[in-house]
Structure formats: structure tokens, C-alpha cells
Motif scaffolding. Structure first.
Motif, PDB file in Angstrom:
ATOM      1  N   LEU A  20      -0.311   4.577  -3.506  1.00 48.89           N
ATOM      2  CA  LEU A  20      -0.225   5.860  -2.815  1.00 48.89           C
ATOM      3  C   LEU A  20       0.144   6.992  -3.768  1.00 48.89           C
ATOM      4  N   ARG A  65      -0.507   1.392   2.285  1.00 48.56           N
ATOM      5  CA  ARG A  65      -1.860   1.027   1.858  1.00 48.56           C
ATOM      6  C   ARG A  65      -2.887   1.788   2.705  1.00 48.56           C
ATOM      7  N   GLY A  66      -2.620   1.875   4.019  1.00 48.62           N
ATOM      8  CA  GLY A  66      -3.514   2.639   4.883  1.00 48.62           C
ATOM      9  C   GLY A  66      -3.551   4.114   4.513  1.00 48.62           C
ATOM     10  N   LEU A  67      -2.384   4.684   4.197  1.00 51.89           N
ATOM     11  CA  LEU A  67      -2.346   6.085   3.769  1.00 51.89           C
ATOM     12  C   LEU A  67      -3.101   6.293   2.461  1.00 51.89           C
ATOM     13  N   THR A  68      -3.038   5.307   1.569  1.00 54.49           N
ATOM     14  CA  THR A  68      -3.793   5.394   0.312  1.00 54.49           C
ATOM     15  C   THR A  68      -5.285   5.480   0.583  1.00 54.49           C
ATOM     16  N   LEU A  69      -5.763   4.640   1.490  1.00 49.90           N
ATOM     17  CA  LEU A  69      -7.185   4.659   1.839  1.00 49.90           C
ATOM     18  C   LEU A  69      -7.584   6.010   2.437  1.00 49.90           C
ATOM     19  N   GLN A  70      -6.703   6.591   3.245  1.00 46.08           N
ATOM     20  CA  GLN A  70      -7.010   7.886   3.840  1.00 46.08           C
ATOM     21  C   GLN A  70      -6.991   9.002   2.800  1.00 46.08           C
ATOM     22  N   VAL A  71      -6.005   8.978   1.915  1.00 47.56           N
ATOM     23  CA  VAL A  71      -5.906  10.016   0.890  1.00 47.56           C
ATOM     24  C   VAL A  71      -7.138   9.994  -0.019  1.00 47.56           C
ATOM     25  N   ASP A 116      -9.991   8.603   0.777  1.00 52.04           N
ATOM     26  CA  ASP A 116     -11.215   8.517   1.580  1.00 52.04           C
ATOM     27  C   ASP A 116     -12.050   7.300   1.183  1.00 52.04           C
ATOM     28  N   ASN A 117     -11.340   6.203   0.848  1.00 54.39           N
ATOM     29  CA  ASN A 117     -11.955   4.915   0.517  1.00 54.39           C
ATOM     30  C   ASN A 117     -12.824   4.944  -0.746  1.00 54.39           C
ATOM     31  N   PRO A 135      -8.466   2.577  -4.356  1.00 51.59           N
ATOM     32  CA  PRO A 135      -7.842   2.152  -3.099  1.00 51.59           C
ATOM     33  C   PRO A 135      -7.108   0.817  -3.218  1.00 51.59           C
TER      34      PRO A 135
END
Length: 415
Positions: A103, A160-166, A168-169, A334
Motif C-alpha cells: 500500500l 491489500r484491497g486498498l492497494t488494488l484500488q489505488v 487500479d489493478n 498490486p
């Protein structure tokens, strides 16, 4: 005034008691060795593993270039291990550090690569996010009372989910050259040297001198309080051995690319956290909480406050590791930081931390991390399959924890 005659000397010859003195010294030495068996065993194991892979790789593992690569490739794990060992000493665990690494690296990449901000803006933002993450988790653990295992397990998924959102995968790269120097830059040529970097050797010599002075002062303090210490020849031998290892390491770096900047960052963190854990009230309170929570509460330790700051600190060091890792990989992905928490936990336990808390040192965690690094690097040089590497690492971690349990049972049986 009457003078009292001095007492006559006893004509009976006194038998010398070298056997008693020898027995006492041997007993003290045996007690000292037993008390420090685990720590000493870690250092012996580290030297043995280094020697083993030096033989198996025909000396390639000790080449200047490879030693430099070990420092660069595993520095972020060692940074995480510093914070993790403090968490474990307090009787907690943190499963979220790998996700926090991802993140913080992602935040930095978005600000620097995507939005075009200066590199230092990304660094400061990553540190701020790490502190915020630590405060978030510290609040739930310290003030709400949820076990750290659950809080950080939730954090592992959340961040981990916030990382994917930041991100954008998608991955972002490359960072500016200045940002890349954090993990891949070197200091060399500052004071010359023909065919080698004299500055690196000078820093190594200062490190050895500092270790010797610190060890001597600790020895004097233990003697002052009538605590057992090793004999002076053994102390000198230990300092000489450590000094030889450090100077060999510095010599190899000096003949490669010089002193890595990330090694300076790591050295500052090790010195700072060693002092915090051993010489400050906060450090002693961490050990007190992990050793006996009820006794710590009765003695006036503000357990909630200490636990809160332990996790804030872990968030900060996770951010530092995230900066180093993103700098090293020259981007943000990601999947960055995957399984880093397990490597950091393994380093702490192999380095002497106890499963039940209250035991462990920063230096021990560093040695544990270096053992993992040398094993991974050596097996890669030998072309060992990744699956076999995982098996070996798992067995080493299991044996380290089993050794801790065995020592505790033996100590309990001897009381």
C-alpha cells in the motif's frame, strides 16, 4: 596507650584451593553459556551456514558482487524484522506488514509516477500512510481489546484491497532516478582508494570500534551489579571475531560498488532500535508486557499506550520497507509484499524471540533475517528449485521454535 600485639601467624600451612576456584569459575562459565545458549547458537549457526554455502558455491556466495546483492535484495525484510521482533516481544503478532508494504509503495508511485510530484513527496506520503495504518491497528488492539492476530489478519485483507484500488489493478513504473537511489544507490569515492573504496573501509572500522566500546561498557556494568560475565580473553576473542567478520564484509563491499545507501539506513535503524529496546523506559515496558502482563499492569505500566505505539512503530517501519522495496523494484505492483510478513516473523523467531513473548533482541532478529537471506541466496546460486527452498525455510523455522520450547521446558525442570 596500650598497644595490642599483632596476632601470631598460624604455623599450620594453608592448602591452596585452586580446585575450588577452578570449579567456581567453570560453574559460572557453564551458567553463562547455558543462559546465552540460544543467542550464541544463532551466531554459530550463521557462521556455519555462511561457510557451508561458500563451499557449496565454490566461493561465489562470498564474492563482492554477491554480498552487495544480498544487502540490496533483503534489506526490506530486515527492516520489517526490526519492528516485528518488538511486536513479538510484547506478545503480539502482525500479519499485515506485507500488505502495508504494498500500500505505501502504491501511494508513493501514484503521487510520483502518475501525478508527477517530486520523489520526496512520495516518501513523505508513504511514511504518513504507514503511521496512519499503525495507529488504526494499534487502536483496535490496545483500546478495543481485539487480539492482534485478528486485527492484523483483517488488515492484511483490507490493505491489500486498498492497494488494488489505488493502483487500479495495474503496475506503475518507473520511478525517478533520485527515488531509485534509496535502495540501489552507493556512496563511493568520497576519500579515494586505489581499486577499492576507502570510505567503506573507514565506516567498517568505526562500526567495529563502536561494537568494542559498547561491549566493554556493558561488561563493566554487569560486573558492577555482580552479574556473570565471560572471561576477559573470551570477550577479546569475541570482539576480534566480530571485527574480522565486519571488516571482511566491508572489504568485499569496498571492492564491489562501495557502501550501499540502504545499508546506511538499515544500520541507523538497528542502532536506534537497539538503544530503544535496551536503554529506554519504553523498551523495558515492552519486555515487561510480554514477560508478565499482570505484573506489568500492577507495576504501573500503561499497557494500552505501549501497545498502541508498538503498532504505530510497526506501521512506520512497514512504510520504510515499502519505500525501499518500491525503489528496488523501480515501481509499484498490486502483488508487492506478498508473504513478507512470514519472512519477518521467521527472522524474529530464528533470531531468538520467544513464542510466548518477553524474549528477543533487535540484533538477534537481524541475524535471523541474514540466515534466511544467506540460505535463499545460496540455494538460488546452486539452482535449487523454489519448492525445495520453501521446504528448507519451513524446517529451519520449525527447528528454531522447537529449540525455544525445549529451552523453556529445561529451564522449568531445573527450577
Amino acid at each position: 596507650m596500650t598497644r595490642t600485639a599483632p596476632p601470631e601467624a598460624d604455623p599450620t600451612p594453608k592448602e591452596p584451593a585452586p580446585a575450588v576456584a577452578l570449579h567456581t569459575g567453570t560453574s559460572d562459565l557453564r551458567t553463562l553459556i547455558t543462559r546465552n545458549l540460544r543467542t550464541s547458537g544463532i551466531y554459530v549457526a550463521f557462521v556455519a551456514i555462511v561457510a557451508l554455502f561458500a563451499v557449496l558455491t565454490d566461493g561465489v556466495s562470498l564474492s563482492p558482487g554477491n554480498i552487495t546483492n544480498i544487502v540490496l535484495q533483503y534489506s526490506y525484510i530486515l527492516v520489517l524484522a526490526i519492528g516485528m521482533v518488538l511486536v513479538i516481544i510484547a506478545g503480539h503478532i502482525d500479519l499485515s506488514v506485507g500488505s502495508v508494504v504494498a500500500l505505501t509503495g502504491a501511494i508513493s508511485a501514484v503521487l510520483v509516477i502518475k501525478n508527477g510530484n517530486p520523489w520526496w513527496v512520495g516518501v513523505l506520503a508513504a511514511l504518513a500512510v504507514g503511521l496512519a495504518v499503525g495507529a488504526w491497528q494499534g487502536f483496535w488492539v490496545a483500546y478495543v481489546g481485539i487480539p492482534a492476530f485478528i486485527v492484523t489478519l483483517a488488515g492484511m485483507l483490507l490493505f491489500r484491497g486498498l492497494t488494488l484500488q489505488v493502483l487500479d489493478n495495474i503496475s506503475l513504473s518507473p520511478f525517478p532516478q533520485e527515488y531509485g537511489r534509496v535502495a540501489s544507490g552507493f556512496l563511493n569515492g568520497l576519500i579515494g582508494g586505489q581499486g577499492y573504496d576507502a570510505f567503506t573501509l573507514l565506516i567498517g572500522a568505526f562500526a567495529v570500534a563502536g561494537y568494542a566500546v559498547s561491549g566493554f561498557r556493558t561488561r563493566l556494568a554487569r560486573i558492577k551489579y555482580s552479574q556473570p560475565v565471560e572471561s576477559f580473553p573470551l570477550f577479546v576473542a569475541r570482539v576480534v571475531l566480530v571485527g574480522a567478520v565486519v571488516m571482511y564484509f566491508a572489504w568485499q563491499l569496498a571492492h564491489a560498488r562501495g557502501l550501499p545507501i540502504v545499508l546506511i539506513i538499515l544500520a541507523v535503524l538497528i542502532l536506534a532500535y537497539s538503544l530503544i529496546s535496551k536503554r529506554t523506559v519504553f523498551g523495558r515496558q515492552i519486555y515487561a508486557i510480554g514477560g508478565n502482563l499482570a505484573a506489568a499492569q500492577l507495576s504501573g505500566v500503561k499497557v494500552k499506550v505501549v501497545n498502541f505505539w508498538i503498532f504505530v512503530n510497526m506501521g512506520f517501519l512497514s512504510a520504510v520497507a515499502g519505500i525501499i522495496y518500491s525503489s528496488r523494484s523501480n515501481g509499484a505492483q498490486p502483488a508487492a509484499g506478498n508473504m513478507f510478513e512470514l519472512d519477518a516473523i521467521a527472522a524474529a523467531f530464528i533470531g531468538g524471540a520467544a513464542v510466548t513473548g518477553g524474549v528477543g533482541t533487535v540484533v538477534g532478529a537481524m541475524v535471523g533475517g541474514l540466515i534466511m537471506a544467506v540460505m535463499s541466496n545460496g540455494m538460488q546460486l546452486m539452482g535449487v528449485d523454489q519448492s525445495v527452498q520453501s521446504v528448507v525455510k519451513g524446517l529451519v523455522l520449525l527447528l528454531a521454535v522447537a529449540f525455544d520450547v525445549y529451552n523453556k521446558r529445561r529451564a522449568g525442570a531445573s527450577r
